[in-house]
Design an enzyme around this catalytic site. Structure first.
Site, mmCIF file in Angstrom:
data_model
loop_
_atom_site.group_PDB
_atom_site.id
_atom_site.type_symbol
_atom_site.label_atom_id
_atom_site.label_comp_id
_atom_site.label_asym_id
_atom_site.label_seq_id
_atom_site.Cartn_x
_atom_site.Cartn_y
_atom_site.Cartn_z
ATOM 1 N N SER A 42 0.458 -53.221 31.340
ATOM 2 C CA SER A 42 0.836 -53.252 29.925
ATOM 3 C C SER A 42 0.332 -52.014 29.192
ATOM 4 C CB SER A 42 0.220 -54.496 29.275
ATOM 5 O OG SER A 42 0.269 -54.405 27.874
ATOM 6 N N LYS A 53 13.152 -53.882 29.163
ATOM 7 C CA LYS A 53 12.619 -55.256 29.186
ATOM 8 C C LYS A 53 12.817 -55.926 27.836
ATOM 9 C CE LYS A 53 8.290 -57.835 29.868
ATOM 10 N NZ LYS A 53 7.811 -58.161 28.527
ATOM 11 N N HIS A 79 9.919 -62.227 26.061
ATOM 12 C CA HIS A 79 8.515 -61.925 25.813
ATOM 13 C C HIS A 79 7.691 -63.226 25.882
ATOM 14 C CE1 HIS A 79 6.528 -58.142 24.086
ATOM 15 N NE2 HIS A 79 5.507 -58.954 24.204
HETATM 16 C C1 LIG Z 1 -0.816 -62.842 26.313
HETATM 17 C C2 LIG Z 1 0.459 -62.104 26.534
HETATM 18 C C3 LIG Z 1 0.508 -60.727 26.306
HETATM 19 C C4 LIG Z 1 1.684 -60.018 26.532
HETATM 20 N N1 LIG Z 1 1.668 -58.670 26.372
HETATM 21 C C5 LIG Z 1 2.791 -57.971 26.636
HETATM 22 C C6 LIG Z 1 2.793 -56.553 26.544
HETATM 23 O O1 LIG Z 1 1.777 -55.938 26.237
HETATM 24 N N2 LIG Z 1 3.939 -55.889 26.813
HETATM 25 C C7 LIG Z 1 5.092 -56.541 27.178
HETATM 26 O O2 LIG Z 1 6.106 -55.901 27.416
HETATM 27 N N3 LIG Z 1 5.101 -57.885 27.299
HETATM 28 C C8 LIG Z 1 3.989 -58.608 27.039
HETATM 29 N N4 LIG Z 1 4.007 -59.970 27.182
HETATM 30 C C9 LIG Z 1 5.230 -60.640 27.693
HETATM 31 C C10 LIG Z 1 5.212 -60.738 29.222
HETATM 32 O O3 LIG Z 1 5.463 -59.473 29.810
HETATM 33 C C11 LIG Z 1 6.296 -61.679 29.744
HETATM 34 O O4 LIG Z 1 7.535 -61.335 29.186
HETATM 35 C C12 LIG Z 1 5.996 -63.156 29.484
HETATM 36 O O5 LIG Z 1 4.626 -63.429 29.520
HETATM 37 C C13 LIG Z 1 6.728 -64.006 30.507
HETATM 38 O O6 LIG Z 1 6.590 -65.347 30.235
HETATM 39 P P1 LIG Z 1 5.497 -66.307 30.938
HETATM 40 O O7 LIG Z 1 4.190 -66.022 30.286
HETATM 41 O O8 LIG Z 1 6.042 -67.657 30.577
HETATM 42 O O9 LIG Z 1 5.511 -66.049 32.420
HETATM 43 C C14 LIG Z 1 2.847 -60.697 26.956
HETATM 44 C C15 LIG Z 1 2.793 -62.077 27.183
HETATM 45 C C16 LIG Z 1 1.621 -62.782 26.990
HETATM 46 C C17 LIG Z 1 1.595 -64.253 27.261
#
Ligand SMILES: Cc1cc2nc3c(=O)[nH]c(=O)nc-3n(C[C@H](O)[C@H](O)[C@H](O)COP(=O)(O)O)c2cc1C
Length: 367
Positions: A113, A238, A262
């Site tokens: 990230s 994404k 996300h």
């Molecule tokens: C705590 C947290 C932080 C996240 N931070 C980012 C990030 O910095 N950049 C990004 O592109 N997606 C971020 N995401 C989204 C994740 O890449 C992803 O799309 C998502 O967690 C997928 O769903 P899941 O948690 O149900 O597996 C974040 C998700 C969570 C839960």
């Protein structure tokens, strides 16, 4: 022998979440688990899999099963990667290094990230496994360029540009907790730069300053084109929800997309990603690689996503739960668990190879 002498290891990814909830402090747990507003999409991402049914094939030789696949030409041992999530040091002291090493142990790929609490340099030095870098586009294009060139030189194999977050979704649990990064942790990739910006915005949390002051809300297709012009790396977008945007990504020559909301943290009430996948897959028709994340918690979920057109899936929160429960060991165990579940689901579906997961395995519960 009394069962008590054995540690009660979690048996599922949701049990990892439960256990993580008991070891993390409330603001950290809430930050990781929360979704935007009413958390309708957050719930829907999970619910949608429960409405999809599997139609297994019988009398197929499944004695040997092969979970390996390739993503943008990179071989990985299973069609499951690690989604980019922020602030791993909030879950365990070794943070993103533990995650990268868990990915390497399981021979899969980690997307680091932009909001990591460890620098891309330290993460790259800690593993010989493949890494992709998740990029946000900064108002300061020189800074953006410097970050891209840094990760290129470090050997990151692709850029994953997140396009669903011009601003941070409103996660009300974080507002209530006045969430901010614990002392001593920082958004490591842009540490000094962020500190300067924060000095000018003393009243705001670092995360808000980062999104509002550093990131660019005016980003369009032109800007992602610009990134392609300055980098040799393959580029994945994404946060794609719509077929027209997926087709546009094809027309602009991008290498992949992640069908993602996300994890329900940005625009609430968007559909579950698994429900968006079939029409996007039809529209793209093999012209770029499609990945999917959001709510993958079971091996059967992985099979459903592959059958509906994903080349591979990514998991976000379950890795954070693994880190919280047991650092490197915990994140490794989470990957191992979902791998074993996928392997078993394949056997029971009558498929021995991930490419045999096709649409005819899928049905929808009507009631
Ligand atoms: C705590 C947290 C932080 C996240 N931070 C980012 C990030 O910095 N950049 C990004 O592109 N997606 C971020 N995401 C989204 C994740 O890449 C992803 O799309 C998502 O967690 C997928 O769903 P899941 O948690 O149900 O597996 C974040 C998700 C969570 C839960």
């Amino acid at each position: 022998v009394s069962g008590d002498i054995y540690p009660k290891l979690p048996l599922s990814l949701s049990e990892y979440e439960e256990l993580a909830g008991s070891v993390l402090d409330k603001p950290a747990y809430d930050y990781y688990r929360s979704g935007a507003n009413d958390e309708i999409t957050l719930a829907e991402n999970l619910q949608a899999y429960k409405r999809i049914q599997l139609y297994p094939r019988i009398l197929v030789d499944v004695e040997k099963r092969d979970l390996t696949t390739t993503v943008l030409g990179q071989e990985i041992s299973m069609p499951i990667m690690i989604a980019p999530t922020a602030f791993h040091k909030m879950a365990c002291p070794s943070g993103e290094i533990a995650t990268a090493q868990a990915a390497e142990k399981n021979q899969t790929l980690m997307v680091l990230s932009s909001l990591s609490t460890t620098t891309p340099e330290e993460v790259a030095a800690s593993t010989s496994g493949p890494l992709w870098f998740q990029l946000y586009i900064y108002k300061d294009r020189d800074l953006t360029k410097r970050v891209i060139h840094r990760v290129e030189e470090l050997g990151y194999k692709a850029l994953c540009i997140t396009v669903d977050a011009p601003l941070l979704g409103r996660r009300e649990r974080d507002v209530r907790n006045t969430f901010s990064l614990p002392k001593g942790l920082t958004i490591a990739t842009v540490g000094d730069y962020l500190e300067k910006a924060m000095a000018e915005n003393a009243k705001n949390s670092s995360l808000n300053v980062y999104f509002t002051n550093l990131l660019d809300q005016s980003v369009t297709w032109r800007d992602v084109e610009w990134i392609r012009s300055i980098s040799e790396l393959p580029i994945i977008l994404k946060g794609v929800h719509r077929t027209d945007d997926a087709i546009r990504a094809v027309e602009h020559g991008f290498d992949g997309i992640v069908v993602s909301n996300h994890g329900g943290r940005q625009l609430d009430t968007v559909p579950a990603t698994i429900n968006l996948l079939p029409s996007i897959s039809d529209a793209v028709n093999g012209r770029l690689e499609i990945f999917l994340d959001g709510g993958i918690r079971r091996g059967t979920d992985v099979i459903k996503a592959l059958a509906l057109g994903a080349r591979a899936v990514l998991i976000g929160r379950p890795i954070l739960w693994g880190l919280a429960v047991g650092g490197y060991e915990g994140a490794s165990a989470v990957l191992r668990l979902i791998r074993d579940e996928t392997d078993l689901a394949m056997a029971l579906c009558g498929i021995s190879n991930v490419s045999e997961a096709t649409k005819d395995l899928i049905g929808y519960r009507t009631a």
